[in-house]
Design a protein around this motif. Sequence first.
Motif, PDB file in Angstrom:
ATOM      1  N   PRO A  46      18.563  13.652 -19.872  1.00 46.54           N
ATOM      2  CA  PRO A  46      19.379  14.496 -20.745  1.00 46.54           C
ATOM      3  C   PRO A  46      19.032  15.988 -20.724  1.00 46.54           C
ATOM      4  CG  PRO A  46      17.829  13.201 -22.040  1.00 46.54           C
ATOM      5  CD  PRO A  46      17.732  12.712 -20.619  1.00 46.54           C
ATOM      6  N   ARG A  47      17.844  16.357 -20.314  1.00 48.05           N
ATOM      7  CA  ARG A  47      17.449  17.774 -20.334  1.00 48.05           C
ATOM      8  C   ARG A  47      16.941  18.170 -18.951  1.00 48.05           C
ATOM      9  NH1 ARG A  47      13.503  19.134 -24.505  1.00 48.05           N
ATOM     10  NH2 ARG A  47      14.365  21.206 -24.327  1.00 48.05           N
ATOM     11  N   LEU A  48      17.887  18.275 -18.022  1.00 47.28           N
ATOM     12  CA  LEU A  48      17.566  18.531 -16.627  1.00 47.28           C
ATOM     13  C   LEU A  48      18.238  19.823 -16.171  1.00 47.28           C
ATOM     14  CD1 LEU A  48      16.386  17.384 -13.907  1.00 47.28           C
ATOM     15  CD2 LEU A  48      18.659  16.438 -13.527  1.00 47.28           C
ATOM     16  N   GLY A  49      17.469  20.694 -15.559  1.00 51.96           N
ATOM     17  CA  GLY A  49      18.005  21.901 -14.947  1.00 51.96           C
ATOM     18  C   GLY A  49      17.583  21.951 -13.496  1.00 51.96           C
ATOM     19  N   VAL A  50      18.293  22.733 -12.695  1.00 53.48           N
ATOM     20  CA  VAL A  50      17.985  22.841 -11.269  1.00 53.48           C
ATOM     21  C   VAL A  50      17.991  24.307 -10.863  1.00 53.48           C
ATOM     22  CG1 VAL A  50      18.718  22.256  -8.920  1.00 53.48           C
ATOM     23  CG2 VAL A  50      19.065  20.614 -10.766  1.00 53.48           C
ATOM     24  N   ILE A  51      16.947  24.707 -10.145  1.00 53.41           N
ATOM     25  CA  ILE A  51      16.954  25.978  -9.437  1.00 53.41           C
ATOM     26  C   ILE A  51      16.577  25.681  -7.990  1.00 53.41           C
ATOM     27  CG2 ILE A  51      16.397  27.437 -11.424  1.00 53.41           C
ATOM     28  CD1 ILE A  51      13.519  27.588 -10.367  1.00 53.41           C
ATOM     29  N   ALA A  52      17.059  26.508  -7.089  1.00 57.17           N
ATOM     30  CA  ALA A  52      16.730  26.341  -5.676  1.00 57.17           C
ATOM     31  C   ALA A  52      16.010  27.580  -5.188  1.00 57.17           C
ATOM     32  CB  ALA A  52      17.996  26.106  -4.864  1.00 57.17           C
ATOM     33  N   GLY A  60      23.486  28.546   6.835  1.00 60.94           N
ATOM     34  CA  GLY A  60      24.513  28.307   5.828  1.00 60.94           C
ATOM     35  C   GLY A  60      23.998  27.602   4.580  1.00 60.94           C
ATOM     36  N   THR A  61      22.713  27.290   4.542  1.00 61.87           N
ATOM     37  CA  THR A  61      22.122  26.627   3.381  1.00 61.87           C
ATOM     38  C   THR A  61      22.319  27.449   2.109  1.00 61.87           C
ATOM     39  OG1 THR A  61      20.478  25.425   4.690  1.00 61.87           O
ATOM     40  CG2 THR A  61      19.930  25.830   2.384  1.00 61.87           C
ATOM     41  N   LEU A  62      22.084  28.745   2.190  1.00 61.34           N
ATOM     42  CA  LEU A  62      22.241  29.606   1.010  1.00 61.34           C
ATOM     43  C   LEU A  62      23.655  29.580   0.456  1.00 61.34           C
ATOM     44  CD1 LEU A  62      20.083  32.781   1.684  1.00 61.34           C
ATOM     45  CD2 LEU A  62      19.946  31.247  -0.277  1.00 61.34           C
ATOM     46  N   GLU A  63      24.641  29.580   1.325  1.00 60.83           N
ATOM     47  CA  GLU A  63      26.035  29.547   0.875  1.00 60.83           C
ATOM     48  C   GLU A  63      26.324  28.257   0.111  1.00 60.83           C
ATOM     49  OE1 GLU A  63      25.027  30.390   3.963  1.00 60.83           O
ATOM     50  OE2 GLU A  63      25.556  32.524   3.955  1.00 60.83           O
ATOM     51  N   ILE A  64      25.822  27.137   0.619  1.00 60.98           N
ATOM     52  CA  ILE A  64      26.009  25.856  -0.068  1.00 60.98           C
ATOM     53  C   ILE A  64      25.336  25.895  -1.441  1.00 60.98           C
ATOM     54  CG2 ILE A  64      25.430  23.389  -0.039  1.00 60.98           C
ATOM     55  CD1 ILE A  64      25.659  23.546   3.046  1.00 60.98           C
ATOM     56  N   LEU A  65      24.119  26.413  -1.502  1.00 63.07           N
ATOM     57  CA  LEU A  65      23.394  26.487  -2.777  1.00 63.07           C
ATOM     58  C   LEU A  65      24.130  27.362  -3.787  1.00 63.07           C
ATOM     59  CD1 LEU A  65      19.728  26.827  -1.493  1.00 63.07           C
ATOM     60  CD2 LEU A  65      20.759  24.827  -2.600  1.00 63.07           C
ATOM     61  N   HIS A  66      24.613  28.518  -3.355  1.00 66.25           N
ATOM     62  CA  HIS A  66      25.326  29.409  -4.270  1.00 66.25           C
ATOM     63  C   HIS A  66      26.600  28.759  -4.799  1.00 66.25           C
ATOM     64  CE1 HIS A  66      22.915  33.045  -4.178  1.00 66.25           C
ATOM     65  NE2 HIS A  66      22.728  32.852  -2.885  1.00 66.25           N
ATOM     66  N   ALA A  68      27.157  25.487  -5.077  1.00 68.14           N
ATOM     67  CA  ALA A  68      26.818  24.314  -5.891  1.00 68.14           C
ATOM     68  C   ALA A  68      26.141  24.678  -7.211  1.00 68.14           C
ATOM     69  CB  ALA A  68      25.924  23.358  -5.096  1.00 68.14           C
ATOM     70  N   LEU A  69      25.253  25.655  -7.181  1.00 70.57           N
ATOM     71  CA  LEU A  69      24.419  25.953  -8.350  1.00 70.57           C
ATOM     72  C   LEU A  69      24.782  27.249  -9.056  1.00 70.57           C
ATOM     73  CD1 LEU A  69      20.926  25.002  -6.854  1.00 70.57           C
ATOM     74  CD2 LEU A  69      22.426  23.587  -8.273  1.00 70.57           C
ATOM     75  N   GLY A  70      25.433  28.158  -8.362  1.00 69.01           N
ATOM     76  CA  GLY A  70      25.718  29.474  -8.923  1.00 69.01           C
ATOM     77  C   GLY A  70      24.625  30.461  -8.554  1.00 69.01           C
TER      78      GLY A  70
END
Length: 146
Positions: A46-52, A60-66, A68-70
Amino acid sequence: MATTTVDRSPAADHVRSSSVLVVLVTRDAVGWLRGCLESLAAQTHPRLGVIAVDNGSTDGTLEILHRALGDGRVVALGENRGVAGALTAATQLPPAQSADYLLLVHDGTIGRTLIWPAMSIMVRGILVSGLREVLMTRTAIKSEFR
């Protein structure tokens, strides 16, 4: 998967779930990153956050992360500092400093249950999933790998 604020009041300790911030460490992971992000999205804690934290990807990994995560939840290091460098960068962020636990996840980690109720793989508040590296405390990471 929004990062939540943490209620540090003693009265709340016995009734609230622990906050967990996933620190997703990436490097040129475009081929498997979507599976990892889908696994994180399927978590039910219930209290989960994600940062990459990205270690200088060029595929292209950065583009996918942006996407997906903002933008506010992606740190681009610009160079490969390894897992320890990525974790050090993550621990400087306010969400990491206020979370009860950090879950360190490598970009190749895929699984339905990454967060167990018992949180059994833990060293001083840092949970580790999907890594072959040696478990280290925050202090050891900062002093050993600078």
